[in-house]
Scaffold this motif. Structure first.
Motif, mmCIF file in Angstrom:
data_model
loop_
_atom_site.group_PDB
_atom_site.id
_atom_site.type_symbol
_atom_site.label_atom_id
_atom_site.label_comp_id
_atom_site.label_asym_id
_atom_site.label_seq_id
_atom_site.Cartn_x
_atom_site.Cartn_y
_atom_site.Cartn_z
ATOM 1 N N ILE A 105 0.800 -1.159 0.099
ATOM 2 C CA ILE A 105 -0.200 -0.132 0.057
ATOM 3 C C ILE A 105 0.909 1.033 -0.052
ATOM 4 C CG2 ILE A 105 -1.590 1.467 1.403
ATOM 5 C CD1 ILE A 105 -2.837 -1.074 2.124
ATOM 6 N N ILE A 106 1.905 1.088 0.890
ATOM 7 C CA ILE A 106 2.776 2.296 0.902
ATOM 8 C C ILE A 106 3.419 2.796 -0.377
ATOM 9 C CG2 ILE A 106 4.851 3.153 1.771
ATOM 10 C CD1 ILE A 106 4.245 2.013 4.357
ATOM 11 N N GLY A 107 3.841 1.296 -1.175
ATOM 12 C CA GLY A 107 4.821 1.939 -2.492
ATOM 13 C C GLY A 107 3.687 2.126 -3.411
ATOM 14 N N ILE A 108 2.546 1.632 -3.340
ATOM 15 C CA ILE A 108 1.738 2.322 -4.639
ATOM 16 C C ILE A 108 1.062 3.634 -4.361
ATOM 17 C CG2 ILE A 108 -0.633 1.697 -5.593
ATOM 18 C CD1 ILE A 108 -0.527 -1.149 -4.978
ATOM 19 N N THR A 109 0.889 4.008 -3.081
ATOM 20 C CA THR A 109 0.624 5.289 -2.615
ATOM 21 C C THR A 109 1.625 6.369 -3.109
ATOM 22 O OG1 THR A 109 -0.910 4.252 -0.877
ATOM 23 C CG2 THR A 109 -0.387 6.701 -0.758
ATOM 24 N N VAL A 110 2.876 5.804 -2.773
ATOM 25 C CA VAL A 110 3.975 6.744 -2.945
ATOM 26 C C VAL A 110 4.259 6.796 -4.576
ATOM 27 C CG1 VAL A 110 6.181 7.526 -2.466
ATOM 28 C CG2 VAL A 110 4.488 6.691 -0.530
ATOM 29 N N GLY A 111 4.471 5.806 -5.121
ATOM 30 C CA GLY A 111 5.337 5.583 -6.374
ATOM 31 C C GLY A 111 4.198 5.756 -7.577
ATOM 32 N N VAL A 112 3.051 5.419 -7.668
ATOM 33 C CA VAL A 112 2.034 5.761 -8.752
ATOM 34 C C VAL A 112 1.868 7.205 -8.995
ATOM 35 C CG1 VAL A 112 -0.024 5.204 -9.710
ATOM 36 C CG2 VAL A 112 1.001 3.453 -8.706
ATOM 37 N N PRO A 113 1.562 7.952 -7.941
ATOM 38 C CA PRO A 113 1.266 9.455 -8.038
ATOM 39 C C PRO A 113 2.515 9.958 -8.501
ATOM 40 C CG PRO A 113 0.175 8.748 -6.103
ATOM 41 C CD PRO A 113 1.041 7.548 -6.500
ATOM 42 N N LEU A 114 3.781 9.698 -7.965
ATOM 43 C CA LEU A 114 4.950 10.319 -8.235
ATOM 44 C C LEU A 114 5.439 9.871 -9.701
ATOM 45 C CD1 LEU A 114 7.356 9.716 -5.191
ATOM 46 C CD2 LEU A 114 6.369 11.873 -5.943
ATOM 47 N N GLY A 115 5.086 8.859 -10.129
ATOM 48 C CA GLY A 115 5.355 8.335 -11.548
ATOM 49 C C GLY A 115 4.393 9.305 -12.657
ATOM 50 N N VAL A 176 7.711 0.570 6.011
ATOM 51 C CA VAL A 176 8.485 1.905 5.346
ATOM 52 C C VAL A 176 9.613 1.297 4.354
ATOM 53 C CG1 VAL A 176 9.276 4.126 5.447
ATOM 54 C CG2 VAL A 176 7.290 3.629 6.682
ATOM 55 N N THR A 177 10.524 0.524 5.416
ATOM 56 C CA THR A 177 11.738 -0.069 4.852
ATOM 57 C C THR A 177 11.521 -0.689 3.443
ATOM 58 O OG1 THR A 177 12.786 -0.128 6.830
ATOM 59 C CG2 THR A 177 13.715 -1.236 5.069
ATOM 60 N N LEU A 178 10.339 -1.524 3.369
ATOM 61 C CA LEU A 178 10.080 -2.516 2.030
ATOM 62 C C LEU A 178 9.314 -1.447 1.043
ATOM 63 C CD1 LEU A 178 9.023 -5.580 3.929
ATOM 64 C CD2 LEU A 178 10.917 -5.458 2.753
ATOM 65 N N GLY A 179 8.328 -0.652 1.622
ATOM 66 C CA GLY A 179 7.563 0.323 0.715
ATOM 67 C C GLY A 179 8.362 1.149 -0.190
ATOM 68 N N ALA A 184 9.923 3.099 -5.399
ATOM 69 C CA ALA A 184 11.036 3.818 -6.334
ATOM 70 C C ALA A 184 10.624 2.829 -7.654
ATOM 71 C CB ALA A 184 12.407 3.290 -5.857
ATOM 72 N N ILE A 185 10.464 1.367 -7.683
ATOM 73 C CA ILE A 185 10.516 0.697 -8.862
ATOM 74 C C ILE A 185 9.113 1.077 -9.450
ATOM 75 C CG2 ILE A 185 9.844 -1.471 -9.752
ATOM 76 C CD1 ILE A 185 11.572 -2.712 -7.400
ATOM 77 N N LEU A 186 7.998 1.301 -8.683
ATOM 78 C CA LEU A 186 6.645 1.835 -9.461
ATOM 79 C C LEU A 186 6.656 3.225 -10.034
ATOM 80 C CD1 LEU A 186 4.232 0.541 -6.909
ATOM 81 C CD2 LEU A 186 4.584 -0.315 -9.039
ATOM 82 N N THR A 187 7.471 4.170 -9.289
ATOM 83 C CA THR A 187 7.590 5.493 -9.921
ATOM 84 C C THR A 187 8.322 5.286 -11.240
ATOM 85 O OG1 THR A 187 7.901 6.407 -7.744
ATOM 86 C CG2 THR A 187 8.767 7.678 -9.611
ATOM 87 N N ARG A 188 9.166 4.806 -11.358
ATOM 88 C CA ARG A 188 9.790 4.526 -12.772
ATOM 89 C C ARG A 188 9.070 3.681 -13.881
ATOM 90 N NH1 ARG A 188 15.628 2.214 -11.597
ATOM 91 N NH2 ARG A 188 14.252 1.131 -10.162
ATOM 92 N N ILE A 229 2.005 -1.916 -14.827
ATOM 93 C CA ILE A 229 1.983 -1.551 -13.507
ATOM 94 C C ILE A 229 1.254 -2.780 -12.756
ATOM 95 C CG2 ILE A 229 1.062 0.141 -11.709
ATOM 96 C CD1 ILE A 229 1.019 2.298 -13.887
ATOM 97 N N ILE A 230 0.492 -3.442 -13.377
ATOM 98 C CA ILE A 230 -0.167 -4.587 -12.569
ATOM 99 C C ILE A 230 0.926 -5.494 -12.389
ATOM 100 C CG2 ILE A 230 -1.881 -6.476 -13.013
ATOM 101 C CD1 ILE A 230 -3.736 -4.430 -14.069
ATOM 102 N N THR A 231 1.611 -5.837 -13.639
ATOM 103 C CA THR A 231 2.647 -6.810 -13.493
ATOM 104 C C THR A 231 3.712 -6.622 -12.637
ATOM 105 O OG1 THR A 231 2.470 -7.189 -16.018
ATOM 106 C CG2 THR A 231 4.181 -8.203 -14.849
ATOM 107 N N ILE A 232 4.287 -5.423 -12.263
ATOM 108 C CA ILE A 232 5.027 -4.933 -11.347
ATOM 109 C C ILE A 232 4.690 -5.236 -9.898
ATOM 110 C CG2 ILE A 232 6.543 -3.157 -10.604
ATOM 111 C CD1 ILE A 232 7.886 -4.451 -12.765
ATOM 112 N N VAL A 233 3.382 -4.833 -9.733
ATOM 113 C CA VAL A 233 2.491 -4.926 -8.441
ATOM 114 C C VAL A 233 2.680 -6.268 -8.072
ATOM 115 C CG1 VAL A 233 0.640 -4.402 -7.140
ATOM 116 C CG2 VAL A 233 1.465 -2.453 -8.533
ATOM 117 N N GLY A 234 2.117 -7.133 -8.983
ATOM 118 C CA GLY A 234 2.125 -8.684 -8.529
ATOM 119 C C GLY A 234 3.374 -9.232 -8.484
ATOM 120 N N LEU A 235 4.463 -9.076 -9.191
ATOM 121 C CA LEU A 235 5.757 -9.372 -8.911
ATOM 122 C C LEU A 235 6.220 -9.174 -7.734
ATOM 123 C CD1 LEU A 235 7.116 -9.271 -12.586
ATOM 124 C CD2 LEU A 235 6.360 -11.416 -11.348
ATOM 125 N N GLN A 236 5.993 -7.925 -7.408
ATOM 126 C CA GLN A 236 6.735 -7.252 -6.003
ATOM 127 C C GLN A 236 5.904 -7.824 -4.853
ATOM 128 O OE1 GLN A 236 9.373 -5.093 -5.941
ATOM 129 N NE2 GLN A 236 9.644 -5.997 -7.962
#
Length: 304
Positions: A105-115, A176-179, A184-188, A229-236
């Motif tokens: 959730i942290i990764g998506i919440t931060v990464g997708v809007p930044l991307g 937060v450490t994991l997210g 970073a991956i989701l942003t790019r 993005i779906i692929t990356i989220v699933g793999l991650q």
């Protein structure tokens, strides 16, 4: 038919993981008998315990018996505590799942809007800044970022617990450490995927119809860019379930990863095998769900 083929392939992967894990843990230096009795134990006691644990049998027989028990849903017992492994998994897995979900959730919440922001500001200083930050975050391993966050927010500022699971706030630092790594991956990925569709004809047509930029980006462009993005989220998500070993150990989070490390240290073969099995099952099941979502999201894949 597609799901049946995928499940068959996943079963093959699981069998390969089980076989490789079984061979590796028996090749690792160290003997559970020595750990339990000590190296000073006499030969008779060592032989008796080895026979009791079934370690005196050929590896092929041990692996065969393990598979038979596994088919019947029996994960065995811990060599050291004689606790049913199912109970250990039931006690530890929810903690790992909770940590992985919050990190996602942290990764998506931060990464997708930044991307999205970086794609809309492509070529500008904002895009450059987001790119630099995401690259730096992706280069920070958990065994380095975790202690740094612990030092800043737990030791220096005293805002959060250092480790353990005593309070609800204890999950924040490991999550937060994991997210952050995931964000970073989701942003790019979001930036790259969105840039590929922003100049397509249907996007220009949507703008020509007078649709607001908000509608064009979220309803049309982002939907078309959603597949990678779906692929990356699933793999991650699978990686989070499988890769919490270091983070759980750093923050003393009592999940599957920490249990795996403890079982390896104690040469508790059945527990190690069970932990790896659960991690592998989690990973392949998340990938299966990702494949299904991918086909639902893209009709071209669905009818291929």
């Amino acid at each position: 038919m597609y799901i049946i083929k995928r499940i068959t392939g996943l079963l093959t992967v699981i069998f390969g993981v089980l076989l490789l894990t079984f061979l590796l843990i028996h090749l690792v230096p160290g003997d559970p008998v020595d750990v339990m009795l000590g190296e000073s134990a006499n030969v008779a006691d060592r032989a008796a315990l080895r026979a009791e644990l079934g370690l005196d049998q050929p590896l092929a027989n041990q692996f065969g018996q393990y598979l038979v028990k596994l088919v019947h849903g029996d994960l065995g017992q811990s060599i050291h505590t004689h606790t049913p492994i199912v109970n250990l998994i039931q006690a530890r897995y929810p903690a790992t799942l909770k940590l992985a979900l919050l990190s996602l959730i942290i990764g998506i919440t931060v990464g997708v809007p930044l991307g999205i922001f970086a794609a809309l500001k492509a070529g500008g200083w904002q895009d450059f800044l987001v790119t630099i930050v995401s690259v730096r975050l992706s280069a920070m391993p958990a065994f380095w970022l975790g202690p740094v966050l612990m030092l800043i927010f737990a030791v220096w500022l005293g805002w959060l617990p250092v480790s353990g699971m005593d309070t609800g706030a204890s999950i924040i630092l490991p999550a937060v450490t994991l997210g952050f790594g995931l964000s970073a991956i989701l942003t790019r990925m979001t930036r790259t995927s969105l840039l590929e569709v922003l100049n397509d004809d249907y996007i220009r047509t949507a703008r020509a119809k007078g649709l607001s930029e908000h509608t064009v980006i979220l309803r049309h462009a982002l939907r078309a860019a959603l597949l990678p993005i779906i692929t990356i989220v699933g793999l991650q998500m699978g990686s989070l379930l499988a890769g919490t070993v270091i983070t759980e150990t750093i923050f003393s989070w009592d999940g599957i990863g920490k249990l795996l490390v403890e079982s390896i240290e104690k040469r508790d073969y059945p527990v190690t095998q069970a932990c790896v099995l659960i991690v592998a099952l989690s990973y392949v099941m998340v990938n299966l769900v990702t494949d299904i979502l991918y086909r639902l999201a893209d009709p071209r894949v669905r009818h291929a």
